[in-house]
Design a protein around this motif. Structure first.
Motif, PDB file in Angstrom:
ATOM      1  N   ILE A 128       4.553  -0.454  -2.394  1.00  0.00           N
ATOM      2  CA  ILE A 128       4.227  -0.416  -0.967  1.00  0.00           C
ATOM      3  C   ILE A 128       5.492  -0.272  -0.128  1.00  0.00           C
TER       4      ILE A 128
ATOM      5  N   GLU B 131      -2.324   1.123   1.498  1.00  0.00           N
ATOM      6  CA  GLU B 131      -1.507   0.169   0.737  1.00  0.00           C
ATOM      7  C   GLU B 131      -2.308  -0.480  -0.384  1.00  0.00           C
ATOM      8  N   GLY B 132      -3.623  -0.630  -0.161  1.00  0.00           N
ATOM      9  CA  GLY B 132      -4.465  -1.187  -1.224  1.00  0.00           C
ATOM     10  C   GLY B 132      -4.480  -0.291  -2.452  1.00  0.00           C
TER      11      GLY B 132
ATOM     12  N   HIS C  46      -3.936  -5.936  -7.424  1.00  0.00           N
ATOM     13  CA  HIS C  46      -5.125  -6.560  -6.831  1.00  0.00           C
ATOM     14  C   HIS C  46      -6.374  -6.353  -7.688  1.00  0.00           C
TER      15      HIS C  46
ATOM     16  N   ASP D 225      -1.387  -0.477  -5.003  1.00  0.00           N
ATOM     17  CA  ASP D 225      -1.122  -1.829  -5.460  1.00  0.00           C
ATOM     18  C   ASP D 225      -2.121  -2.092  -6.581  1.00  0.00           C
TER      19      ASP D 225
ATOM     20  N   ASP E  37       5.026  -5.737  -4.913  1.00  0.00           N
ATOM     21  CA  ASP E  37       4.720  -4.905  -3.745  1.00  0.00           C
ATOM     22  C   ASP E  37       5.748  -3.793  -3.577  1.00  0.00           C
TER      23      ASP E  37
ATOM     24  N   GLN F 128      -2.924  -4.595  10.799  1.00  0.00           N
ATOM     25  CA  GLN F 128      -2.325  -5.809  10.247  1.00  0.00           C
ATOM     26  C   GLN F 128      -0.983  -6.081  10.913  1.00  0.00           C
TER      27      GLN F 128
ATOM     28  N   GLN G  82      -9.520  -5.155   3.377  1.00  0.00           N
ATOM     29  CA  GLN G  82      -8.564  -4.440   4.225  1.00  0.00           C
ATOM     30  C   GLN G  82      -8.935  -4.596   5.696  1.00  0.00           C
TER      31      GLN G  82
ATOM     32  N   GLN H  80      -3.255   0.006   6.008  1.00  0.00           N
ATOM     33  CA  GLN H  80      -3.665  -1.111   5.156  1.00  0.00           C
ATOM     34  C   GLN H  80      -4.682  -0.664   4.113  1.00  0.00           C
TER      35      GLN H  80
END
Lengths: 390, 390, 390
Positions: free
Chosen positions: A329, A174-175, A181, A178, A326, A315, A308, A171
């Motif tokens: 991801i 993945e931030g 965000h 992306d 996404d 998650q 996160q 997680q």
């Protein structure tokens, strides 16, 4: 949305798990070089992919990365004395060199031959670009030393730090894949970023198209994750993040500012280290100076960590709802799962080739007539010249 | 002494457990109104019957009680921004209204239709009598709004607070149904209670019979738990506690002092909120003033919490030894088990009828010739008049 | 290296486990006498072999050691009031005497007969030599009162303390049976030991042979663990540690200094109390005085605790590598396993006989012509005379 099985597959690191075995095929950053500042310095204990280890730098400067516990009676070698070519257990004086070999066993006559048979698990560890790297995989599969773009930058042009995150590496990673965000989580922080302020043209293009498109494409060592914004009628503003197997991401600079990136290194299933890397090739003293007064960075990192970690230690991706942006991801997970399957089948995973590792994040404005691949190829050719001329 | 199965039955709250489903049929106090002080205030996260939720008050003042985690990538909405008609996830800006419906999904074109299909679980929540109440059960079974006696008292005549207890709700609630322990646990605290000091007649009757008898009787919404003390030769001093399904208890005042009571609301199997409620109908400024200097209350609450938590997170009732004065507790457990069975069979549980909820605790001195039911009926008729005249 | 099954066998204490049942056959030190300083003092809660207990000294000075939780509703009696011949639960006033018998049950008429049937588990507890001892085994197997050598020393010649260790008793006890570690772990601490400094002859012999031999031999109550060092060509310097079933070890003094030893008492599988005992028979005021300025002791204890806890809560002995000087440990484990088997078969374990318990640690210089047994026998005869003459 992932099945529970796939979420499990992507987030577990024990020896024998598919993704655990995949990560064991790469050199991974484990410590900052400064954590082992000199020969015979204090040892450091660490956990990596769920394994408890102790790191030390011996009298000759060689780095040891061995099991934490003495083979004799199980004492933690973190209490050990690092002295004259090895680390000595404080309980009965057993001593190990950087390979884990017992080199002194005072309580047993040497003639018994016992000492020679005592060897703790150890892993190859090297220092490169200000970082201690370790390889936890099979000896016969050890890849070449890492050659990511930032490892080639001159030492003074690089700044590396790390922070602990109380969540699974995925997680956190993945931030980084992306870019959407940033427009929300970091909105006010980004606008106050002094480096971005120095690049008003990029800022105008960022603000000019608030709904960018994301194009993830396979690259030799991972993925290009390209974010495309319209600029006027005939041009695109491309920003291409490099995701490199198994846990690196690099984003392009604004204007002449440094490149940045991260390594997300699994400590265990519920914790990771986030290494932050800034680097550049041209010595830009003004940028260096600006960096000293750079106040946003810490804020941004804390923003990411809070969000996160708020997802819980791991998650539950069976409840997520991914959207089109996404896709980076989605593709990253797919690439990880494919690579894990390849390793399980006995094949090599991608990204071990130093040439492939040298991928660099890209930011460019290009004619709409050029495809992404064409635009990247052209940009990378000109970047390659920068390195050799720097 | 309970069987292990029954102890389990009475203390577990997960969705699908009999007592968990029973509690989901009632409006439950979940927050103090002041915890959501104004439209667009900061959201509050809470756990209720083991479910993780976030509560917020939207721009129009409506209360939302929805799942804690964003449907997109699982971020906690406690980090969210409560703004213009909904709570917005800080990561990618997804926004939800009080029903859990996603009302903005900036990273996806509205035409895709995806947004409309995103809806977080949500529960009806209302504000009543200074408390936020929630209903977690099936929509078609939602009962009328709560109408407990204290919810009808004028706002200025009511004081409500809450405290966390680190134990299962049942051992906290059983303490409130057991008037015997006051003579031990609270002995010195009760004697110093300034409200009781103002009622020397009651105090004399309390001290005059140290071995009272307990009579629990079914009431429409739960139980009357009557404590009877001898007064002279021909009279009884009755104190009737109302236990109301599923987790409320109210005790009668001394003299003209306020009524008091509690709600014991399960957070999860090992924690509960104890709400404390004081209320009266006649505006008694002197009592209000006295209350400000009331030092015993806090002591009494801490006494109860310490004792109840000392039993461990969930008391092992297979090792208890109940005595005759525990009959209120025995009957309460029986009533809870019967109600849980009724719900499991598809029937309605008792206590949903507002008329039944309006039960009020009673303290009275009555002729020995009157049965408890007769005495209560007479007393309640005169109390009903008090409300309408207040 | 132990099998996982044997490591489990030696480290688990629940009721019904072989080693748990073995320990339940002995009187065990559980508190310092000063922790229950006077009749009706505050009760103390403790855990012993995994059982939660409360200890108190009643009005007559008798010691009670009973279950922690009230039989009524499960409240911890640690909150109890110790008064007039028993401990009274603060919730409803149930009161228990030192045998666990309920002696007052105020909320129930005595005629009901209920009170007489309420009895908490209790264990015999005695005070001896400044220590509270408990026996947790079957009543018909209760051994004679403990008669270890130090329990016979005059009160003023004895100093006892205890410390908590966050690890299984076995890794703490194994440290005490292993004299080799002193030369490493305690090297600088030992050299600064003021008591050892007063015995330069012993110090010279200790330093004169850095590779001593270890000889563990069965004794009636456990083991003699003899450490032999060469002294010149014709003599040996023997130091004989006494290990006494099930968890005591005593080491010999240097010169005229006090004897020392430990008891390692299991709290639960992952914690133990380490009692430290110093004692002597001859009143040596100078040594007593020296002891006040004795600074090394605390350091040594902390050294041991750190190392032993660093092995984790329960050391994984399937990964150890024992050497010849660990033979005392090997033999101790064997002795424990044999004794546990004996108890499981219905036989008595060794070391219950007071005569056997009186074993004393020995330090001596003897001709090489004398065997260890002969040398010990001769030394013990002369020590026995010391006791009777002291």
């Amino acid at each position: 949305m992932l099945t529970a099985e796939r979420n499990e597959l992507l987030t577990r690191f024990g020896r024998g798990t598919p993704v655990g075995e995949l990560f064991r095929r790469y050199w991974l950053p484990v410590l900052l070089g400064e954590e082992l500042p000199e020969p015979d310095c204090a040892p450091v204990r660490l956990k990596l992919l769920g394994e408890r280890l102790v790191a030390f730098r011996d009298t000759q400067g060689r780095i040891g990365l061995i099991e934490e516990f003495c083979a004799h009676r199980g004492v933690s070698l973190w209490f050990g004395r690092n002295e004259e070519g090895g680390i000595r257990c404080p309980y009965h004086g057993w001593k190990y060199d950087v390979t884990g070999q017992c080199i002194d066993l005072p309580s047993e006559p040497e003639e018994s031959g016992m000492r020679k048979n005592i060897k703790l698990n150890s892993y190859p560890a090297i220092e490169l670009a200000g970082v201690i790297w370790a390889y936890l995989g099979p000896a016969d599969k050890k890849p070449q030393e890492p050659a990511y773009d930032w490892t080639l930058a001159p030492p003074g042009n690089r700044h590396i730090s790390k922070r602990l995150q109380e969540c699974n590496y995925l997680q956190a990673m993945e931030g980084a894949l992306d870019s959407i965000h940033s427009g929300f989580l970091h909105r006010y922080s980004v606008a106050e970023d002094p480096l971005l302020k120095r690049d008003p043209e990029s800022l105008a293009m960022l603000l000019g198209d608030r709904k960018p498109k994301i194009f993830p494409e396979n690259s030799p060592a991972g993925l290009y994750i390209a974010t495309r914004r319209d600029v006027g009628r005939d041009r695109y503003y491309w920003r291409v993040t490099q995701w490199l197997m198994p846990c690196f991401s690099f984003f392009p600079p604004y204007g002449g500012n440094p490149y940045g990136g991260h390594a997300f290194v699994p400590i265990d299933d519920e914790h990771c280290w986030t290494f932050s890397i800034d680097y550049h090739y041209l010595i830009d003293r003004a940028a260096q100076k600006a960096k000293k007064s750079f106040s946003g960075i810490r804020g941004v990192g804390v923003q990411d960590a809070a969000i996160q970690e708020s997802m819980g230690p791991i998650q539950d991706r069976t409840r997520e709802h991914l959207v089109s942006s996404d896709n980076g991801i989605v593709k990253t997970r797919r690439r990880l799962m494919d690579a894990a399957s390849a390793v399980a089948r006995g094949a090599d995973p991608p990204g071990l080739d130093p040439e492939a590792q040298r991928a660099r994040a890209v930011s460019m404005v290009a004619s709409r007539e050029l495809s992404l691949r064409e635009a990247i190829a052209r940009e990378q050719r000109s970047q390659a010249e920068t390195v050799s001329s720097a």
